[in-house]
Design a protein around this motif. Structure first.
Motif, PDB file in Angstrom:
ATOM      1  N   PHE A 103       0.891  -1.314  -0.039  1.00 20.40           N
ATOM      2  CA  PHE A 103      -0.104  -0.079   0.121  1.00 20.40           C
ATOM      3  C   PHE A 103       0.867   1.311  -0.018  1.00 20.40           C
ATOM      4  CE2 PHE A 103      -2.335   3.206   2.604  1.00 20.40           C
ATOM      5  CZ  PHE A 103      -3.338   3.550   1.639  1.00 20.40           C
ATOM      6  N   LYS A 104       1.848   1.317   0.823  1.00 19.76           N
ATOM      7  CA  LYS A 104       2.859   2.560   0.754  1.00 19.76           C
ATOM      8  C   LYS A 104       3.482   2.688  -0.490  1.00 19.76           C
ATOM      9  CE  LYS A 104       4.123   2.217   5.901  1.00 19.76           C
ATOM     10  NZ  LYS A 104       5.480   2.071   6.605  1.00 19.76           N
ATOM     11  N   ARG A 105       4.140   1.646  -0.852  1.00 22.62           N
ATOM     12  CA  ARG A 105       4.537   1.882  -2.406  1.00 22.62           C
ATOM     13  C   ARG A 105       3.654   2.247  -3.357  1.00 22.62           C
ATOM     14  NH1 ARG A 105       6.946  -2.891  -0.355  1.00 22.62           N
ATOM     15  NH2 ARG A 105       5.385  -4.420  -1.716  1.00 22.62           N
ATOM     16  N   GLN A 106       2.190   1.868  -3.664  1.00 26.83           N
ATOM     17  CA  GLN A 106       1.424   2.346  -4.470  1.00 26.83           C
ATOM     18  C   GLN A 106       1.153   3.691  -3.981  1.00 26.83           C
ATOM     19  OE1 GLN A 106      -1.914  -0.129  -3.749  1.00 26.83           O
ATOM     20  NE2 GLN A 106      -1.191  -1.911  -4.946  1.00 26.83           N
ATOM     21  N   VAL A 107       0.799   4.162  -3.072  1.00 21.10           N
ATOM     22  CA  VAL A 107       0.620   5.647  -2.660  1.00 21.10           C
ATOM     23  C   VAL A 107       1.642   6.367  -3.133  1.00 21.10           C
ATOM     24  CG1 VAL A 107       0.111   7.161  -0.873  1.00 21.10           C
ATOM     25  CG2 VAL A 107      -1.127   5.168  -0.908  1.00 21.10           C
ATOM     26  N   PHE A 108       2.932   6.049  -2.728  1.00 20.95           N
ATOM     27  CA  PHE A 108       4.194   6.724  -3.025  1.00 20.95           C
ATOM     28  C   PHE A 108       4.251   6.886  -4.526  1.00 20.95           C
ATOM     29  CE2 PHE A 108       8.829   6.924  -4.099  1.00 20.95           C
ATOM     30  CZ  PHE A 108       9.113   8.408  -3.893  1.00 20.95           C
ATOM     31  N   LYS A 109       4.238   6.028  -5.243  1.00 15.50           N
ATOM     32  CA  LYS A 109       4.133   6.254  -6.966  1.00 15.50           C
ATOM     33  C   LYS A 109       2.960   7.019  -7.260  1.00 15.50           C
ATOM     34  CE  LYS A 109       6.236   1.390  -7.515  1.00 15.50           C
ATOM     35  NZ  LYS A 109       5.938   0.119  -8.046  1.00 15.50           N
ATOM     36  N   PHE A 110       1.879   6.919  -7.022  1.00 21.27           N
ATOM     37  CA  PHE A 110       0.862   7.736  -7.478  1.00 21.27           C
ATOM     38  C   PHE A 110       1.275   9.146  -6.956  1.00 21.27           C
ATOM     39  CE2 PHE A 110      -3.171  10.191  -6.229  1.00 21.27           C
ATOM     40  CZ  PHE A 110      -3.768   9.825  -7.492  1.00 21.27           C
ATOM     41  N   MET A 111       1.629   9.638  -5.807  1.00 21.78           N
ATOM     42  CA  MET A 111       1.791  10.897  -5.582  1.00 21.78           C
ATOM     43  C   MET A 111       2.972  11.587  -6.325  1.00 21.78           C
ATOM     44  SD  MET A 111      -0.480  12.020  -3.450  1.00 21.78           S
ATOM     45  CE  MET A 111       0.209  13.717  -3.127  1.00 21.78           C
ATOM     46  N   LEU A 112       3.864  10.565  -6.656  1.00 20.72           N
ATOM     47  CA  LEU A 112       5.228  11.070  -7.420  1.00 20.72           C
ATOM     48  C   LEU A 112       4.531  11.298  -8.931  1.00 20.72           C
ATOM     49  CD1 LEU A 112       8.448  11.477  -7.039  1.00 20.72           C
ATOM     50  CD2 LEU A 112       8.527   9.196  -7.899  1.00 20.72           C
ATOM     51  N   LEU A 113       3.993  10.216  -9.287  1.00 20.42           N
ATOM     52  CA  LEU A 113       3.393  10.483 -10.800  1.00 20.42           C
ATOM     53  C   LEU A 113       2.398  11.790 -10.927  1.00 20.42           C
ATOM     54  CD1 LEU A 113       2.938   6.899 -11.909  1.00 20.42           C
ATOM     55  CD2 LEU A 113       4.685   8.335 -12.860  1.00 20.42           C
ATOM     56  N   SER A 114       1.804  11.946  -9.849  1.00 21.84           N
ATOM     57  CA  SER A 114       0.818  12.936  -9.858  1.00 21.84           C
ATOM     58  C   SER A 114       1.611  14.381  -9.851  1.00 21.84           C
ATOM     59  CB  SER A 114      -0.076  12.861  -8.810  1.00 21.84           C
ATOM     60  OG  SER A 114      -0.966  11.933  -8.737  1.00 21.84           O
ATOM     61  N   LYS A 115       2.555  14.331  -9.182  1.00 25.85           N
ATOM     62  CA  LYS A 115       3.626  15.563  -9.129  1.00 25.85           C
ATOM     63  C   LYS A 115       3.940  16.041 -10.398  1.00 25.85           C
ATOM     64  CE  LYS A 115       7.298  17.427  -6.577  1.00 25.85           C
ATOM     65  NZ  LYS A 115       8.554  17.084  -5.357  1.00 25.85           N
ATOM     66  N   CYS A 116       4.429  14.885 -11.221  1.00 27.35           N
ATOM     67  CA  CYS A 116       5.081  14.959 -12.258  1.00 27.35           C
ATOM     68  C   CYS A 116       4.021  15.400 -13.458  1.00 27.35           C
ATOM     69  CB  CYS A 116       6.009  13.741 -12.949  1.00 27.35           C
ATOM     70  SG  CYS A 116       7.248  13.231 -11.881  1.00 27.35           S
TER      71      CYS A 116
END
Length: 244
Positions: A103-116
């Protein structure tokens, strides 16, 4: 279990030991583990509040570790199993919910991609005339601190836990399905709202003139941060800043 204690991962070590004690139906052992968990939580709270000296904290931690090591002698070498109605042993099933690490990895990837994506979305509209250079830079300066704060906490947690000992899947901490779907709902609305506001501003739909149009954008971004940003932060702080 010994690997967890050696890595100073006392919270999961205590949780796993308590789970084993419950499955083995050893009441005295359960009581001892509950007492140790209570003592550990008390030390953690004192450390967070700054009300305990470092040497006292170290002594308390070592005392609890030593007590846990003594209790481990009462556990079998094999992981306990449950039994069906006929008395036959069967393997333990994982608890309901989503495994916390995934779950942590999914949220981190989502926020990073959202930022980009948000950065790209702003510069795309700048190149087509929807934003001036000053507006594009100012908008990113408004949005990036929040995104950076979120991703910094998540990245710090992932780096800190990069070498965690392996825990059997049945004992891995899990996130409830309710929190899982609530997280995606809140974060999805949060990112979609920012994305839509940027597009509306670029199309000149937030106000009648360019200056009022950009002022409306900044006002709406403040509303989005107030309405959803606090919930995003609560989720991130709860999941990524758990003390071990």
């Amino acid at each position: 279990m010994l690997a967890l204690i050696a890595a100073d991962e006392m919270r999961p070590a205590l949780e796993v030991t308590q789970e084993c004690a419950v499955l083995l139906e050893r009441g005295n052992l359960q009581q001892d583990i509950v007492l140790l968990r209570s003592q550990w939580e008390g030390l953690e709270k004192e450390m967070q509040n700054g009300t305990i000296a470092w040497d006292s904290l170290l002594q308390g931690r070592n005392r609890i570790k030593h007590a846990l090591l003594e209790l481990l002698h009462e556990l079998p070498e094999q992981l306990p199993v449950t039994r069906d109605v006929s008395g036959r042993a069967r393997a333990l099933a994982p608890k309901p919910g989503v495994e916390e690490g995934r779950f942590k990895r999914q949220v981190f990837k989502f926020m990073l991609l959202s930022k980009c994506w948000i950065i790209y979305w702003i510069w795309l509209h700048k190149s087509t005339g929807g934003f001036s250079s000053g507006e594009a830079t100012a908008t990113m300066s408004l949005l990036l601190p929040a995104f950076t704060a979120y991703t910094t906490v998540m990245l710090s947690d992932l780096i800190k836990n990069r070498n965690k000992p392996l825990i059997p899947e049945v004992f891995l901490p899990r996130v409830s399905s309710t929190l899982y779907w609530a997280t995606w709902l809140v974060m999805g609305i949060y990112v979609f709202a920012i994305h839509s506001l940027i597009g509306e501003k670029a199309a000149g739909l937030l106000a009648d003139n360019p200056k009022a149009n950009y002022d409306s954008l900044t006002a709406w971004l403040g509303i989005v941060e107030s309405a959803f940003g606090i919930y995003v932060w609560q989720i991130i702080a709860a999941v990524f800043k758990r003390s071990d």
